[in-house]
Design a protein around this motif. Structure first.
Motif, PDB file in Angstrom:
ATOM      1  N   ASP A   1      -8.493   4.201  -3.462  1.00 10.21           N
ATOM      2  CA  ASP A   1      -9.022   2.951  -3.994  1.00 10.21           C
ATOM      3  C   ASP A   1      -7.892   1.967  -4.254  1.00 10.21           C
ATOM      4  O   ASP A   1      -6.763   2.360  -4.562  1.00 10.21           O
ATOM      5  CB  ASP A   1      -9.789   3.208  -5.288  1.00 10.21           C
ATOM      6  N   ALA A   2      -8.231   0.672  -4.173  1.00  7.89           N
ATOM      7  CA  ALA A   2      -7.215  -0.369  -4.311  1.00  7.89           C
ATOM      8  C   ALA A   2      -6.409  -0.224  -5.604  1.00  7.89           C
ATOM      9  O   ALA A   2      -5.180  -0.362  -5.603  1.00  7.89           O
ATOM     10  CB  ALA A   2      -7.873  -1.743  -4.243  1.00  7.89           C
TER      11      ALA A   2
ATOM     12  N   TYR B   1     -10.696  -6.530  -2.736  1.00  9.17           N
ATOM     13  CA  TYR B   1     -11.149  -5.281  -2.116  1.00  9.17           C
ATOM     14  C   TYR B   1     -12.479  -4.820  -2.704  1.00  9.17           C
ATOM     15  O   TYR B   1     -13.376  -4.377  -1.975  1.00  9.17           O
ATOM     16  CB  TYR B   1     -10.094  -4.194  -2.291  1.00  9.17           C
ATOM     17  N   GLU B   2     -12.604  -4.911  -4.011  1.00  3.03           N
ATOM     18  CA  GLU B   2     -13.813  -4.396  -4.660  1.00  3.03           C
ATOM     19  C   GLU B   2     -15.048  -5.198  -4.280  1.00  3.03           C
ATOM     20  O   GLU B   2     -16.126  -4.625  -4.064  1.00  3.03           O
ATOM     21  CB  GLU B   2     -13.605  -4.364  -6.172  1.00  3.03           C
TER      22      GLU B   2
ATOM     23  N   GLN C   1       0.859  -1.181   0.000  1.00  2.83           N
ATOM     24  CA  GLN C   1       0.000   0.000   0.000  1.00  2.83           C
ATOM     25  C   GLN C   1       0.896   1.232   0.000  1.00  2.83           C
ATOM     26  O   GLN C   1       1.747   1.403   0.867  1.00  2.83           O
ATOM     27  CB  GLN C   1      -0.902   0.005   1.235  1.00  2.83           C
TER      28      GLN C   1
ATOM     29  N   LYS D   1     -15.987  -4.336  -0.671  1.00  4.54           N
ATOM     30  CA  LYS D   1     -16.561  -2.990  -0.582  1.00  4.54           C
ATOM     31  C   LYS D   1     -17.972  -2.936  -1.159  1.00  4.54           C
ATOM     32  O   LYS D   1     -18.799  -2.123  -0.739  1.00  4.54           O
ATOM     33  CB  LYS D   1     -15.644  -2.001  -1.312  1.00  4.54           C
TER      34      LYS D   1
ATOM     35  N   ASN E   1      -8.781   3.173   2.288  1.00  3.39           N
ATOM     36  CA  ASN E   1      -9.353   4.418   1.764  1.00  3.39           C
ATOM     37  C   ASN E   1      -8.921   5.645   2.542  1.00  3.39           C
ATOM     38  O   ASN E   1      -9.069   6.768   2.068  1.00  3.39           O
ATOM     39  CB  ASN E   1     -10.883   4.348   1.797  1.00  3.39           C
TER      40      ASN E   1
ATOM     41  N   ASP F   1     -10.547  -3.363   6.534  1.00  4.39           N
ATOM     42  CA  ASP F   1      -9.366  -3.325   5.678  1.00  4.39           C
ATOM     43  C   ASP F   1      -9.512  -2.300   4.563  1.00  4.39           C
ATOM     44  O   ASP F   1      -8.578  -1.540   4.279  1.00  4.39           O
ATOM     45  CB  ASP F   1      -9.078  -4.714   5.094  1.00  4.39           C
ATOM     46  N   TRP F   2     -10.682  -2.283   3.904  1.00  2.00           N
ATOM     47  CA  TRP F   2     -10.815  -1.290   2.839  1.00  2.00           C
ATOM     48  C   TRP F   2     -11.103   0.096   3.382  1.00  2.00           C
ATOM     49  O   TRP F   2     -10.785   1.112   2.740  1.00  2.00           O
ATOM     50  CB  TRP F   2     -11.836  -1.704   1.778  1.00  2.00           C
TER      51      TRP F   2
END
Length: 372
Positions: A26-27, A352-353, A21, A356, A66, A61-62
């Motif tokens: 966004d991822a 991640y998507e 990261q 989310k 973010n 986590d997301w």
């Protein structure tokens, strides 16, 4: 850093594959997958090094990725994300007493993160022995979500739930909700839960009989929140506990219609479902909690309002394993396993998507290595 307590570390590489990261967002904008990240070989006396086989993602986590929680989580970049982990110990610090090299473990790395990597280093207190009836992927689906509900139902409320308790779980198809339903049923509680009709089958997949009319110890009562307000549907039915896994002020408002005198409302989300931590948001939450605590004492029905934040404890992981998981009373449901060996960085983005999106039916797993 102290030297390790193991003489068999020659097989541990100097570099590894790990998610990186590089900022907040966004991822697809801030995550990369690199294969030249240094393995954290140096261990303090109480740390262990784990060869990671699987990890899982949680909403936190997301939210952290973010930047929603940057007020309380400050990282130096690049940073390895991920909290839930399952794997095999390959090295231990000189003061580690609970584990030895070769032990299969599962755990939650907390806000330090680091599980989206081939090797993860953390204090031994973050881990417990892996349930022997679960695969690594299944074990990685357990720690954060299941322990959150375990603490909510058994340690944060008083008295804890037990046989005959009437429990309403808001968000029974969420990861925490699914574990809460199982934990409550395991101790003989009457369970009602809210979820969308799309997710009714998840509870049946766990082996429960379901009803849309009544709750008893042989079945789970389900209310479709898109069609009915549980406050109106269950008004005056004297529930002992309402456990909120979805958030929003309406959950508390409706809960007051169904709780008995001195009943307990415990939430892991609060009123703000966006979970963006700012000074203003913290002040608002604090004011709300103080107000509800005041009325829980001086109101006529004395409903207790509890905001629950997980404090990881390996003893909880041990209790969950021996009392509920290895006995078959609690089991994970997995929606999708993503494998970065096959799909590379796209597996991270998809992980991640989908999390989310809120559309997963069960846990989302990142497979990192095959079972040994």
């Amino acid at each position: 850093m102290a030297e390790s307590n193991s003489n068999n570390t020659s097989g541990i590489p100097s570099v590894m594959k790990a998610a990186q990261q590089n900022g907040y967002g966004d991822a697809r904008n801030v995550l990369t997958l690199r294969d030249d990240v240094p393995v954290p070989r140096e261990l303090s006396s109480k740390q262990i090094l784990v060869r990671v086989h699987a990890a899982s993602i949680n909403p936190v986590d997301w939210k952290v990725l973010n930047g929603n929680m940057s007020l309380i989580t400050r990282f130096s970049f690049p940073h390895i994300p991920g909290k839930d982990v399952a794997g095999v110990i390959v090295d231990v610090g000189s003061g580690v007493k609970r584990f030895q090299v070769g032990d299969k473990v599962y755990g939650n790395l907390g806000m330090s993160d680091g599980s989206f990597a081939e090797y993860a280093r953390a204090d031994e207190s973050a881990f417990a022995i892996k349930p022997n009836n679960l695969t690594m992927e299944e074990a990685a689906a357990i720690p954060l979500a299941c322990e959150t509900s375990y603490q909510a139902l058994f340690t944060k409320i008083s008295p804890p739930i037990g046989e005959g308790s009437k429990v309403l779980i808001c968000g029974g198809s969420t990861a925490t909700g699914l574990y809460a339903v199982q934990l409550a049923k395991a101790v003989g509680a009457y369970v009602t839960t809210t979820c969308s009709q799309r997710n009714f089958g998840l509870l049946e997949k766990l082996g429960y009989k379901t009803s849309q009319t009544t709750a008893d110890q042989n079945q789970v009562h389900i209310i479709d929140y898109n069609e009915k307000d549980f406050g109106k549907e269950l008004k005056g039915q004297n529930y002992d506990v309402v456990y909120d896994c979805v958030g929003g002020q309406q959950q508390w408002t409706s809960a007051q219609e169904v709780l008995k005198r001195n009943g307990q409302f415990i939430t892991i989300v609060g009123d703000d479902t966006k979970s963006v931590l700012s000074v203003k948001a913290i002040a608002s939450v604090g004011s709300s909690i103080v107000n509800r605590k005041f009325w829980s004492v001086f109101g006529s029905l004395h409903h207790n309002y509890i905001m629950h934040f997980l404090i990881p404890n390996f003893q909880n992981l041990n209790d969950m394993r021996t009392k509920y998981i290895e006995t078959g009373k609690v089991k994970p449901i997995i929606d999708t396993v993503f494998d970065w060996r096959k799909d590379g960085v796209e597996s991270l983005y998809s992980l991640y998507e989908k999390s989310k999106s809120g559309k997963a039916q069960g846990k989302l797993i990142l497979k990192i290595a095959d079972e040994e």
